[in-house]
Write an enzyme that holds these catalytic residues in place. Structure first.
Site, PDB file in Angstrom:
ATOM      1  CB  THR A  12      64.619  54.372 121.361  1.00  0.00           C
ATOM      2  OG1 THR A  12      65.050  55.318 120.399  1.00  0.00           O
ATOM      3  CG2 THR A  12      65.649  53.271 121.493  1.00  0.00           C
ATOM      4  CB  SER A  55      59.743  61.455 119.395  1.00  0.00           C
ATOM      5  OG  SER A  55      61.086  61.783 119.611  1.00  0.00           O
ATOM      6  CB  SER A  56      62.631  62.860 114.535  1.00  0.00           C
ATOM      7  OG  SER A  56      62.529  61.557 114.023  1.00  0.00           O
TER       8      SER A  56
HETATM    9  N1  ASP Z   1      64.746  58.792 117.573  1.00  0.00           N
HETATM   10  C1  ASP Z   1      64.181  58.273 118.767  1.00  0.00           C
HETATM   11  C2  ASP Z   1      62.885  59.010 119.037  1.00  0.00           C
HETATM   12  O1  ASP Z   1      62.940  60.130 119.451  1.00  0.00           O
HETATM   13  C3  ASP Z   1      65.135  58.420 119.895  1.00  0.00           C
HETATM   14  C4  ASP Z   1      64.679  57.848 121.210  1.00  0.00           C
HETATM   15  O2  ASP Z   1      63.548  57.515 121.443  1.00  0.00           O
HETATM   16  O3  ASP Z   1      65.559  57.727 122.105  1.00  0.00           O
HETATM   17  O4  ASP Z   1      61.822  58.482 118.831  1.00  0.00           O
END
Ligand code: ASP
Length: 332
Positions: A12, A55-56
């Site tokens: 993010t 990062s998912s």
């Molecule tokens: N979905 C994002 C990720 O893990 C969430 C974040 O970075 O806060 O890449």
């Protein structure tokens, strides 16, 4: 002059708002941090991955790349920062903690809940705190800098999707607190090992976590335990490590899996605390199941992954799973 390498993988922090939702934008993170005032006597370099990810999407290959990048640049830098999405940051921090054997420099992961382009982003604080931590010559471990705290990487877990308090390590006190002054709790830090830096490349493995849930999943768990392709399992049990011990089919399937050479590690699904053998239902040692003490699920999975990649014998891996290697568990 000290040198810090920032490895930017995505998350993010470097995303921007698009009609489809938040998305990583190449070059955006660099253009944002270029606005920061230079830190005196510290040179900062950046590697931005060609494929920035949410990062998912993190996979074994990403961990291999991070490890390789740190290894390739190990002698040239004093500290490393990995910019990472929060969703799987605790998994990556755990894998790196075990894989970067003999680490005697800081490797600090950070990211944010709001992107840097957002006016109220927590990313600036996190990044600056990570820079301070990566600049410490006495920090010999993988850590997460988030929301004014420095947490041990293999103890941290994501605890909130919406608060800036995104990470915690409930069974381990923080390594530092960033307030008006910075409190470095150096007594809790790992000492440099006498071994030289020798990273382990994690190899693919069939490791699964199975969580006990009362009433409806035991049959599936038994089916899964009977799968001959399994290498290892982290069993997330109730309370102090309890399973439904009177479910004879489950107990038989656990024993059969252990007999086939599957490593089964017991950790509690309760947020705070550890497995013990206080109850009949938690005496799983007789079944050949190993106590994971107070390891997090992220640490237990990562430890199995990395130890299996070292070529250690099954017996040695089993013994090491209950031993403290990089501060991931409290023995005893
Ligand atoms: N979905 C994002 C990720 O893990 C969430 C974040 O970075 O806060 O890449």
């Amino acid at each position: 002059m000290k040198k810090i390498l920032i490895i930017y993988t995505g998350g993010t922090i470097g995303m921007d708002y698009t009609p489809q939702g938040l998305m990583p934008v190449p070059g955006l993170f660099k253009s944002q941090i270029d606005t920061l005032e230079p830190i005196q006597d510290v040179q900062i370099d950046l590697i931005e991955y060609e494929q920035l990810i949410d990062s998912s999407d993190v996979k074994l290959e990403h961990w291999q790349r991070m490890i390789q990048d740190i290894a390739d640049n190990y002698e040239s830098y004093d500290g490393f920062i990995i910019i990472h999405g929060t969703d799987t940051m605790a998994y990556s921090a755990s894998v790196l903690s075990f894989a970067l054997r003999g680490l005697d420099k800081p490797v600090v992961l950070t990211g944010s809940q709001l992107p840097l382009v957002h006016r109220r982003s927590d990313g600036w604080n996190n990044l600056i705190d990570a820079l301070f931590a990566a600049n410490r010559s006495d920090l010999n471990e993988v850590a997460i800098a988030f929301n004014n705290k420095l947490l041990r990487g293999c103890r941290a877990q994501k605890v909130s999707t919406y608060r800036f308090f995104g990470f915690d390590s409930v069974d381990e006190e923080p390594l530092a607190e960033f307030g008006i002054t910075i409190n470095w709790f150096t007594k809790r830090w790992l000492k440099a090992t006498r071994f030289s830096f020798a990273p382990v490349m994690p190899k693919p493995a069939k490791i699964l976590d199975l969580s006990m849930r009362p009433g409806f999943t035991t049959d599936f768990i038994i089916e899964t335990l009977n799968n001959v392709e399994l290498d290892a399992i982290v069993l997330q049990t109730y309370g102090s490590g309890n399973i439904p011990i009177h479910n004879l089919a489950l107990v038989a399937a656990l024993k059969a899996a252990v007999a086939r050479g599957v490593i089964i590690v017991n950790i509690t699904q309760v947020i705070e605390g550890r497995v013990s053998n206080d109850y009949v239902s938690s005496c799983l040692h007789d079944l050949g199941i190993i106590s994971g003490c107070d390891m997090t699920i992220e640490a237990a999975l990562a430890k199995l992954l990395v130890l299996r990649s070292t070529g250690m014998s099954l017996a040695n891996i089993k013994a090491a799973m209950s031993e403290n290697i990089v501060g991931e568990l409290t023995e005893g």
